[in-house]
Scaffold this active site. Structure first.
Site, PDB file in Angstrom:
ATOM      1  N   CYS A   1      34.271 195.432  89.343  1.00  0.00           N
ATOM      2  CA  CYS A   1      34.648 194.728  90.566  1.00  0.00           C
ATOM      3  C   CYS A   1      34.666 193.219  90.331  1.00  0.00           C
ATOM      4  O   CYS A   1      33.986 192.450  91.024  1.00  0.00           O
ATOM      5  CB  CYS A   1      33.688 195.084  91.694  1.00  0.00           C
ATOM      6  SG  CYS A   1      33.662 196.836  92.088  1.00  0.00           S
TER       7      CYS A   1
ATOM      8  N   GLY B   1      30.724 183.497  58.453  1.00  0.00           N
ATOM      9  CA  GLY B   1      31.695 182.555  58.992  1.00  0.00           C
ATOM     10  C   GLY B   1      33.137 182.892  58.717  1.00  0.00           C
ATOM     11  O   GLY B   1      34.045 182.167  59.149  1.00  0.00           O
TER      12      GLY B   1
ATOM     13  N   GLU C   1      26.807 186.497  53.914  1.00  0.00           N
ATOM     14  CA  GLU C   1      26.271 187.388  54.944  1.00  0.00           C
ATOM     15  C   GLU C   1      27.349 187.613  56.000  1.00  0.00           C
ATOM     16  O   GLU C   1      27.343 187.013  57.066  1.00  0.00           O
ATOM     17  CB  GLU C   1      24.982 186.819  55.547  1.00  0.00           C
ATOM     18  CG  GLU C   1      25.051 185.364  55.962  1.00  0.00           C
ATOM     19  CD  GLU C   1      23.789 184.846  56.612  1.00  0.00           C
ATOM     20  OE1 GLU C   1      23.887 184.295  57.728  1.00  0.00           O
ATOM     21  OE2 GLU C   1      22.720 184.969  56.009  1.00  0.00           O
ATOM     22  N   CYS C   2      28.285 188.485  55.700  1.00  0.00           N
ATOM     23  CA  CYS C   2      29.442 188.732  56.577  1.00  0.00           C
ATOM     24  C   CYS C   2      29.150 189.882  57.532  1.00  0.00           C
ATOM     25  O   CYS C   2      28.497 190.864  57.165  1.00  0.00           O
ATOM     26  CB  CYS C   2      30.665 189.066  55.738  1.00  0.00           C
ATOM     27  SG  CYS C   2      31.180 187.727  54.632  1.00  0.00           S
ATOM     28  N   GLY C   3      29.662 189.777  58.744  1.00  0.00           N
ATOM     29  CA  GLY C   3      29.496 190.829  59.726  1.00  0.00           C
ATOM     30  C   GLY C   3      30.843 191.334  60.211  1.00  0.00           C
ATOM     31  O   GLY C   3      31.343 192.362  59.767  1.00  0.00           O
TER      32      GLY C   3
END
Length: 399
Positions: free
Chosen positions: A348, A229, A270-272
């Site tokens: 496109c 978070g 739990e960091c990403g």
């Protein structure tokens, strides 16, 4: 990464450039710095959904305390790197095959999102003559009033976690199931928060909830997973990223919080995106510069099919211009000087826009745009094969 390294990469290419470039040495240093700043009672896991490339995972092996995954496929990606590194397994929709695979692959903790998921895991574990170590994921009844973030996964009606009111019954059920070993709780209710003080307030609430249930059931949890978070600020002046989450201030506040509450359990982060975002760059060559209805546009060799993050989050992404002097054509080079310009991809659709009305000193066809903070949720959330354009190169520089 120094611009010279990116320029060296550009100088080695003759075709229109389209590439992700990752700085692995920087990534290792950053992970070590983040991990060392945490209080000793805390563990830092990397949420691989942000970027699950094997070189990224290899760089973070032993520089974080383990990996957080959200599918059996991600479990297998981690196990391809290392057979014993700790894995924690989240996600609301785990199938029987994924639960069984998690047990087979010796996942450290499985986060339980519902009664049905808990009962299925117990049934599978007993059939395998195993006991599954679990955390119950809590969707709290409320969060502190100032807990504002880009996304909310808890504190309101969402598909994530177990309603707080149901937790007492879930604890009793977990304690009664022979295939289940209750190890603690998982609370992850906000995403992409940029304020350290707000995050400390949210963690205070998490600690209070855990203490309440420990006392009521005479338990001693081993783990409290407080999720990730922690966000990345993509706000820009079209040249440099703005102020980021103050990790040092947060860790100092966290140490004081732990000293006050004295929890007997360990805490997992739990960091990403917060770990990998600034190790990556998305490079796209300008193939055309033009003006329509009084506005300037640069068309890129690439776009949102490679780098969906700006469109997904509806922001203008920070970038820098890497000038290239080579011009192979015998006619004038399209250019814009000292003016706002919108950066668009090759798809496109008018939604294929990565930055709007960004002021540039000069941008020419043949120059290259390097988008910053592209190491997380870039390639991995993009619709790669739309219109069947070639994929970008993915380059991992080390040292």
């Amino acid at each position: 990464m120094k611009q010279q390294l990116l320029r060296n990469f550009l100088d080695s290419r003759t075709e229109p450039v389209c590439a992700y470039v990752y700085d692995l040495a920087h990534l290792r240093r950053r992970a070590e710095r983040l991990r060392q700043a945490l209080p000793p009672q805390c563990s830092l896991f990397y949420a691989i959904k942000a970027n699950s490339d094997a070189p990224i995972l290899q760089a973070l092996l032993h520089r974080t305390d383990g990996f957080e995954v959200a599918s059996l496929g991600e479990v297998e990606r981690v196990r391809a790197i290392d057979r014993s590194v700790p894995i924690i397994f989240g996600g609301p929709g785990k199938t029987d095959a994924e639960l069984e695979g998690a047990l087979q692959q010796q996942v450290m903790l499985i986060h339980i999102e519902s009664e049905h998921q808990l009962r299925r895991l117990d049934w599978i574990a007993r059939r395998r003559h195993q006991v599954a170590d679990v955390l119950l994921r809590v969707n709290p009844a409320q969060l502190p009033q100032d807990a504002k973030a880009t996304l909310r996964m808890g504190g309101e009606a969402t598909q994530f976690g177990i309603d707080q009111a149901q937790i007492p019954a879930m604890i009793e059920l977990a304690l009664s199931l022979p295939g289940i070993r209750l190890k603690g709780l998982h609370l992850h209710a906000i995403s992409n928060n940029l304020d350290a003080q707000t995050h400390l307030a949210v963690l205070t609430h998490y600690l209070t909830l855990a203490e309440t249930w420990q006392q009521r059931y005479q338990l001693q949890f081993e783990w409290l997973n407080v999720g990730g978070g922690i966000g990345v600020n993509y706000g820009v002046d079209h040249a440099e990223p703005q102020a980021q989450f103050d990790w040092e201030r947060f860790c100092n506040g966290l140490a004081a919080l732990i000293a006050t509450h004295r929890p007997g359990y360990k805490m997992i982060f739990e960091c990403g995106r917060f770990i990998t975002a600034d190790c990556g760059y998305y490079l796209a060559e300008v193939t055309d510069v033009k003006t329509t209805h009084g506005k300037h546009f640069a068309i890129l060799r690439g776009g949102s099919h490679h780098f969906r993050l700006p469109v997904s989050w509806q922001h203008d992404h920070p970038f820098t211009v890497l000038a290239r002097e080579a011009w192979p054509y015998p006619f004038a080079r399209p250019a814009v000087q000292d003016a706002p310009i919108t950066l668009c991809g090759e798809l496109c659709t008018p939604k294929d826009t990565l930055a709007r009305d960004a002021h540039v000193a000069r941008l020419r066809a043949g120059d290259c745009v390097a988008f910053l903070l592209a190491g997380a949720y870039g390639w991995h959330i993009s619709h790669h094969d739309f219109l069947s354009h070639p994929h970008p190169e993915r380059v991992y520089l080390d040292g």
